[in-house]
Design a protein around this motif. Structure first.
Motif, PDB file in Angstrom:
ATOM      1  N   PHE A   1      -1.054   5.447   9.638  1.00 39.84           N
ATOM      2  CA  PHE A   1      -0.822   5.192   8.219  1.00 39.84           C
ATOM      3  C   PHE A   1      -2.118   5.419   7.468  1.00 39.84           C
ATOM      4  CE2 PHE A   1      -1.068   2.381   4.499  1.00 39.84           C
ATOM      5  CZ  PHE A   1      -0.050   2.961   3.765  1.00 39.84           C
ATOM      6  N   THR A   2      -2.021   6.181   6.377  1.00 36.89           N
ATOM      7  CA  THR A   2      -3.196   6.385   5.538  1.00 36.89           C
ATOM      8  C   THR A   2      -2.830   6.269   4.070  1.00 36.89           C
ATOM      9  OG1 THR A   2      -4.914   7.928   4.858  1.00 36.89           O
ATOM     10  CG2 THR A   2      -2.861   8.907   5.639  1.00 36.89           C
ATOM     11  N   THR A   3      -3.725   5.665   3.312  1.00 34.50           N
ATOM     12  CA  THR A   3      -3.530   5.642   1.863  1.00 34.50           C
ATOM     13  C   THR A   3      -4.111   6.912   1.238  1.00 34.50           C
ATOM     14  OG1 THR A   3      -5.570   4.356   1.767  1.00 34.50           O
ATOM     15  CG2 THR A   3      -3.513   3.145   1.539  1.00 34.50           C
ATOM     16  N   ARG A   4      -4.833   7.679   2.054  1.00 34.63           N
ATOM     17  CA  ARG A   4      -5.484   8.867   1.512  1.00 34.63           C
ATOM     18  C   ARG A   4      -5.139  10.127   2.306  1.00 34.63           C
ATOM     19  NH1 ARG A   4      -9.784   8.072  -1.957  1.00 34.63           N
ATOM     20  NH2 ARG A   4      -9.444  10.307  -2.312  1.00 34.63           N
TER      21      ARG A   4
ATOM     22  N   TYR B   1      -1.356  -3.872  11.805  1.00 37.32           N
ATOM     23  CA  TYR B   1      -1.200  -3.257  10.495  1.00 37.32           C
ATOM     24  C   TYR B   1      -0.908  -1.773  10.648  1.00 37.32           C
ATOM     25  CZ  TYR B   1      -1.953  -2.173   5.596  1.00 37.32           C
ATOM     26  OH  TYR B   1      -1.772  -1.761   4.309  1.00 37.32           O
TER      27      TYR B   1
ATOM     28  N   HIS C   1     -15.441   9.549   3.517  1.00 39.84           N
ATOM     29  CA  HIS C   1     -14.861   8.877   2.350  1.00 39.84           C
ATOM     30  C   HIS C   1     -14.332   7.480   2.639  1.00 39.84           C
ATOM     31  CE1 HIS C   1     -15.623  12.673   0.523  1.00 39.84           C
ATOM     32  NE2 HIS C   1     -14.853  13.295   1.416  1.00 39.84           N
ATOM     33  N   ASP C   2     -14.686   6.939   3.788  1.00 40.50           N
ATOM     34  CA  ASP C   2     -14.307   5.562   4.108  1.00 40.50           C
ATOM     35  C   ASP C   2     -15.494   4.931   4.825  1.00 40.50           C
ATOM     36  OD1 ASP C   2     -11.362   3.897   5.155  1.00 40.50           O
ATOM     37  OD2 ASP C   2     -13.395   3.268   5.655  1.00 40.50           O
TER      38      ASP C   2
ATOM     39  N   TYR D   1     -12.369  -2.495  14.619  1.00 40.19           N
ATOM     40  CA  TYR D   1     -12.110  -2.648  13.172  1.00 40.19           C
ATOM     41  C   TYR D   1     -10.707  -2.180  12.796  1.00 40.19           C
ATOM     42  CZ  TYR D   1     -13.098   2.362  12.159  1.00 40.19           C
ATOM     43  OH  TYR D   1     -13.079   3.734  12.095  1.00 40.19           O
ATOM     44  N   VAL D   2     -10.021  -1.580  13.740  1.00 35.08           N
ATOM     45  CA  VAL D   2      -8.618  -1.234  13.503  1.00 35.08           C
ATOM     46  C   VAL D   2      -7.761  -2.354  14.085  1.00 35.08           C
ATOM     47  CG1 VAL D   2      -6.792   0.426  13.979  1.00 35.08           C
ATOM     48  CG2 VAL D   2      -9.105   1.205  13.456  1.00 35.08           C
ATOM     49  N   LEU D   3      -6.810  -2.825  13.288  1.00 35.18           N
ATOM     50  CA  LEU D   3      -5.983  -3.961  13.690  1.00 35.18           C
ATOM     51  C   LEU D   3      -4.661  -3.481  14.267  1.00 35.18           C
ATOM     52  CD1 LEU D   3      -6.523  -6.251  10.580  1.00 35.18           C
ATOM     53  CD2 LEU D   3      -7.814  -6.187  12.733  1.00 35.18           C
TER      54      LEU D   3
ATOM     55  N   THR E   1      -7.232  13.287   2.198  1.00 33.71           N
ATOM     56  CA  THR E   1      -8.503  13.500   2.903  1.00 33.71           C
ATOM     57  C   THR E   1      -8.276  13.994   4.335  1.00 33.71           C
ATOM     58  OG1 THR E   1      -8.584  11.219   3.726  1.00 33.71           O
ATOM     59  CG2 THR E   1      -9.622  11.635   1.585  1.00 33.71           C
TER      60      THR E   1
ATOM     61  N   ARG F   1     -15.978   2.180   6.440  1.00 35.78           N
ATOM     62  CA  ARG F   1     -15.794   1.622   7.792  1.00 35.78           C
ATOM     63  C   ARG F   1     -15.880   2.737   8.831  1.00 35.78           C
ATOM     64  NH1 ARG F   1     -10.048  -0.752   6.243  1.00 35.78           N
ATOM     65  NH2 ARG F   1     -10.060   1.342   5.368  1.00 35.78           N
TER      66      ARG F   1
ATOM     67  N   ILE G   1      -5.552   4.798  13.367  1.00 37.07           N
ATOM     68  CA  ILE G   1      -5.926   5.431  12.098  1.00 37.07           C
ATOM     69  C   ILE G   1      -6.517   6.815  12.324  1.00 37.07           C
ATOM     70  CG2 ILE G   1      -6.472   3.212  11.026  1.00 37.07           C
ATOM     71  CD1 ILE G   1      -9.486   4.304  11.151  1.00 37.07           C
ATOM     72  N   MET G   2      -6.431   7.642  11.274  1.00 38.92           N
ATOM     73  CA  MET G   2      -7.255   8.842  11.252  1.00 38.92           C
ATOM     74  C   MET G   2      -8.531   8.428  10.527  1.00 38.92           C
ATOM     75  SD  MET G   2      -5.409  11.051   8.232  1.00 38.92           S
ATOM     76  CE  MET G   2      -6.217  11.142   6.633  1.00 38.92           C
TER      77      MET G   2
ATOM     78  N   SER H   1       0.836  -1.195   0.000  1.00 41.41           N
ATOM     79  CA  SER H   1       0.000   0.000   0.000  1.00 41.41           C
ATOM     80  C   SER H   1       0.868   1.241   0.000  1.00 41.41           C
ATOM     81  CB  SER H   1      -0.820   0.074   1.284  1.00 41.41           C
ATOM     82  OG  SER H   1      -2.082  -0.448   1.104  1.00 41.41           O
TER      83      SER H   1
ATOM     84  N   ARG I   1       0.884  -5.612   3.849  1.00 42.95           N
ATOM     85  CA  ARG I   1       0.003  -6.403   4.692  1.00 42.95           C
ATOM     86  C   ARG I   1       0.740  -7.620   5.267  1.00 42.95           C
ATOM     87  NH1 ARG I   1      -4.932  -5.632   5.707  1.00 42.95           N
ATOM     88  NH2 ARG I   1      -4.953  -3.830   4.347  1.00 42.95           N
TER      89      ARG I   1
END
Ligand code: ANZ
Ligand code: ZN
Length: 818
Positions: free
Chosen positions: A246-249, A332, A343-344, A327-329, A252, A346, A337-338, A227, A418
């Motif tokens: 960590f964010t892929t976006r 990973y 836009h997500d 739901y946050v692991l 946002t 979950r 998470i933020m 990712s 992952r």
């Protein structure tokens, strides 16, 4: 027909191949080498239908390559450590070795009966001291390089097998072996640092493209799960250290309206406020009973509790609440998470459950997620996003925000995977002991090389029953040893290795199986490796095949090898099912291979599984007929009895028509086998048998040398699938045994040109065209060709056709209407 006695032929040729050492590969044979490898079996009891299919496939290639003049190595061994042996030992109050070696004996007899062209001189057992000593040695090389290490963490725990499981051994939340629901347990365990090789494991897949099944490559790619995105730092009120997410976006970031930390991440426990702690701890206990798969499933109702602290968004200074949510692991990214609920999905589900704010930052033209409940994930115009407002493409928005984060020192672009490190320690007995001694003063001390192997202590029966700690821990005398470094009291590590460690290097051991100075002799590995063709089930797409690739790369970096990938080509055979379902005890639809072999003979069963369909497809035993395979083999055998032309007769004096059929079969079967289309190749052999029978009975007779040529090739082609009948035929034909040593023929070009004959086309009785056509042209094809001819069309001049008369292949006559 009683000319072919399958049982007698099986006994006779097994003895011959063993005494003759027909399939023993010699290192000093100068011909070009080919290494054909079957995934080695677990000695579970006896050969079953699954083996019958898999090993039949690998043997086709080994056998054709041998006849094509290659020096073929086709070894076999036993993946002999593992749980079933241990469970049987507990049941029967004995040592797992007894069950294991007894099964190997039984299964080996069946393998030999099955007529595989295996080199038994290279046979190995991973549970032999001579083997596992080198598994331990390899572990220590990894340890030396920092690639084997111990850490505390929540691990997958099977409550039934009472042992930890690697992520790869958990399938949809269940234990891969016994089906129990897997839970989490905090333990100190050994890991291999496979994540160091994540990128290379991805990159080198380009070497395998087109040579490995696409779906296996896709599964590995997905498992590694690269990712791209960014690390972003959020300050936490009342705490010095920021939290990194960590964010892929990162684009946002202005829409981040809360933060979520995995309940089982140490961070959650560190930052939770005093008021929130009791509720948080109760929540954590609940979450520990579930597993990652459940936690991430889309059906799962996301739960969480507030942690009672705030985080500061680094780009706009906004205070946002910090929650803990399942739901946050923890394993990973950073375990935090933020949340960008607009836009997500979950995050939006979570926000709606707990009444947290939702702020849209990309206007896609769709309804506002805050009211619709549906997160928007497409492109659109950036809004509410300060320096991003006015932009409308993700790439530039990401670039701009990352530049800002980097300039401010609050973030940077990042890549995550992952893939997790490979958890290799197991709390079971029947495995390779981990060669480490724990000293209170010196820490983890490797067992000195000259003291390898660390042998398993002699435990049996009840002593092996699962207790949550390794049975080795109870072997006090074995466990207590002086520290190799300081001589003080110390203890052996009592875990054993995952059996996937054993199978990550066995294919190198085959190259020099008796070598006593190392795991393998590099010069011999260089002769034979990488493996040219690997054959095995798709169930190994992520575990074994990824681990073996990882080991190869590490061994290369240790200077022991000079290539990157262990298996050049991979073939996944399908499964044998019965009545549309996988064979299983509970369904009672198992097919006993032994009984089939007794009834129809090995050849008929082997031919049946190969002929059933493309090698990669599942085949349904209920649709197959070993009885008709046997009848076909008898027809083929009878051809060899009928041949009257003498051995060595010159085929060029023979019937040209039959020779053409034979040479077309040679060309096609050679190509079909090379392309892995074994079932079609079998169909071609059947056609050849039919054509030859017809030639003997109705046209050229048994004394024609072309008949001998046809039958000789029939025997050679059959030897790929039905080796016993092929040997018998070859013997009847006067060939030197074994047929495996015969030379695979090449088709003569002159015999491959298709025959053509002249077809006359008449319109109203007048010849209008003369066309070159194949002698077996069909009526439809003949008419089509005739009507396509310009002269014929001119003569017809648009008139309809009233009648056609054909005398194929010589004439088509057309009568037009008015
Ligand atoms: C904000 C965001 C906004 C995200 C958005 C996605 C969409 P992949 O693609 O699988 O790598 N994430 C990060 N760490 C996580 C963890 N430990 N457990 C669960 N989810 C985690 O997923 C990366 C995205 O998954 C990250 O990007 C993060 O949510 C979430 F419109 O950050 B994202
Ligand atoms: Zn010490």
């Amino acid at each position: 027909y009683s000319g072919y006695d399958a049982a007698a032929a099986e006994a006779k040729w097994q003895r011959f191949w063993a005494e003759d050492e027909t399939f023993v590969a010699h290192d000093d044979d100068p011909r070009e080498r080919r290494y054909v490898l079957d995934m080695f079996p677990y000695p579970s009891g006896d050969l079953h239908m699954g083996h019958a299919e898999a090993y039949a496939m690998g043997d086709v290639l080994a056998r054709i390559w041998r006849m094509q003049g290659y020096n073929v190595m086709h070894p076999i061994g036993w993946d002999a450590f593992g749980l079933p042996a241990e469970n049987a030992a507990i049941r029967n109050d004995e040592h797992p070795a007894r069950w294991t070696y007894a099964n190997i004996e039984t299964q080996k007899k069946s393998f030999k009966r099955y007529g595989l062209s295996l080199d038994w001189s290279r046979e190995l057992h991973t549970c032999d001291e001579e083997y596992y000593r080198w598994t331990q040695w390899l572990f220590l090389q990894f340890f030396d390089k920092g690639l084997a290490y111990r850490k505390d963490g929540y691990v997958n725990w099977c409550p039934t097998d009472q042992t930890v499981l690697a992520n790869e051994q958990v399938k949809e939340g269940l234990c891969d072996r016994c089906g129990s629901v897997v839970t989490k347990r905090e333990l100190n365990q050994w890991y291999f640092r496979i994540t160091d090789y994540a990128q290379e494991l991805l990159d080198d897949m380009s070497q395998l493209e087109g040579k490995w099944p696409d779906r296996v490559l896709a599964m590995q790619r997905n498992w590694i799960g690269r990712s791209e995105g960014a690390w972003v730092q959020f300050a936490i009120e009342g705490r010095d250290e920021p939290v990194t997410v960590f964010t892929t976006r990162p684009d946002t970031l202005y829409g981040a309206s809360f933060m979520v930390v995995a309940p089982d991440a140490p961070l959650a426990d560190e930052i939770v406020s005093d008021e929130c702690r009791p509720a948080f701890e109760a929540y954590l206990e609940k979450v520990k009973k579930t597993n990652d798969i459940e936690r991430q499933s889309t059906e799962h109702v996301k739960t969480g509790v507030p942690l009672g602290v705030s985080a500061i968004n680094p780009v706009n200074g906004e205070r946002i609440p910090v929650w803990s949510g399942d739901y946050v692991l923890s394993e990973y990214g950073s375990g935090a998470i933020m949340a960008v609920p607009a836009h997500d999905q979950r995050d939006l589900d979570f926000a709606r459950t707990y009444g947290l704010p939702v702020r849209m930052v990309i206007d896609t033209g769709e309804p506002d997620p805050a009211s619709s409940g549906i997160a928007t994930t497409g492109d659109g115009d950036y809004v509410n996003s300060a320096l991003l407002d006015g932009l409308s493409d993700v790439a530039s928005a990401k670039e701009r925000i990352i530049a800002k984060l980097e300039a401010d020192g609050t973030g940077e672009s990042a890549v995550t995977y992952r893939l997790r490190d490979w958890l290799l320690s197991r709390q079971r007995f029947w495995g390779c002991p981990i060669p480490i001694i724990h000293c209170p003063d010196c820490g983890e001390v490797p067992v000195p090389e000259d003291q390898l192997p660390v042998r398993l202590p002699d435990l049996r029966g009840e002593a092996l029953a699962p207790k949550g700690v390794s049975p080795l821990a109870a072997a006090t005398e074995w466990k207590q040893v002086p520290c190799p470094r300081c001589g003080g009291d110390a203890e052996r590590d009592t875990d054993t290795m995952d059996t996937f460690v054993d199978s990550s290097w066995y294919f190198f051991r085959y190259c020099s199986p008796q070598y006593a100075e190392g795991a393998f002799r590099p010069e011999q590995v260089r002769l034979w490796s990488p493996v040219d063709q690997y054959v095995g089930g798709v169930e190994h797409a992520t575990m074994h095949l990824l681990y073996a690739r990882f080991f190869t790369k590490v061994l290369r970096d240790l200077g022991l090898l000079d290539f990157d990938e262990p298996f050049t080509r991979l073939l996944n055979q399908g499964q044998v099912i019965n009545k549309g379902k996988a064979m299983s005890k509970s369904l009672g639809n198992g097919v006993d291979l032994g009984a089939q072999l007794d009834e129809y003979g090995v050849d008929a069963v082997r031919l049946t599984v190969v002929f059933a369909g493309p090698p990669a497809d599942d085949i349904d035993w209920a649709d197959l007929s070993p009885a008709s395979s046997l009848r076909f083999l008898q027809r083929a055998h009878r051809l060899a009895q009928d041949v009257r032309a003498p051995h060595g007769a010159d085929p060029s004096a023979g019937d040209k028509q039959l020779r053409k059929v034979t040479h077309r079969a040679i060309a096609e079967i050679t190509e079909l086998v090379a392309g892995g289309r074994f079932n079609v190749a079998v169909a071609r052999v059947m056609e050849l048998v039919n054509a030859t029978r017809k030639a003997i009975d109705t046209t050229v007779g048994a004394a024609d040398p072309a008949v001998r040529e046809a039958v000789e090739f029939t025997a050679q082609a059959l030897s790929l699938f039905a080796p016993y009948v092929a040997e018998e035929m070859w013997e009847l034909l006067g060939g030197a045994p074994s047929i495996a040593n015969s030379t695979w023929p090449t088709a003569e070009d002159a015999l491959l040109v298709a025959d053509e004959t002249t077809m006359v086309v008449q319109v109203q009785g007048k010849v209008r065209a003369k066309l070159q056509v194949s002698p077996d042209i069909t009526e439809d094809a003949a008419l089509e060709m005739a009507l396509a001819d310009p002269n014929v069309q001119r003569a017809l001049n648009g008139r309809p056709i009233r009648k056609t008369i054909t005398k194929l292949p010589r004439m088509v006559s057309i009568v037009p209407g008015t």
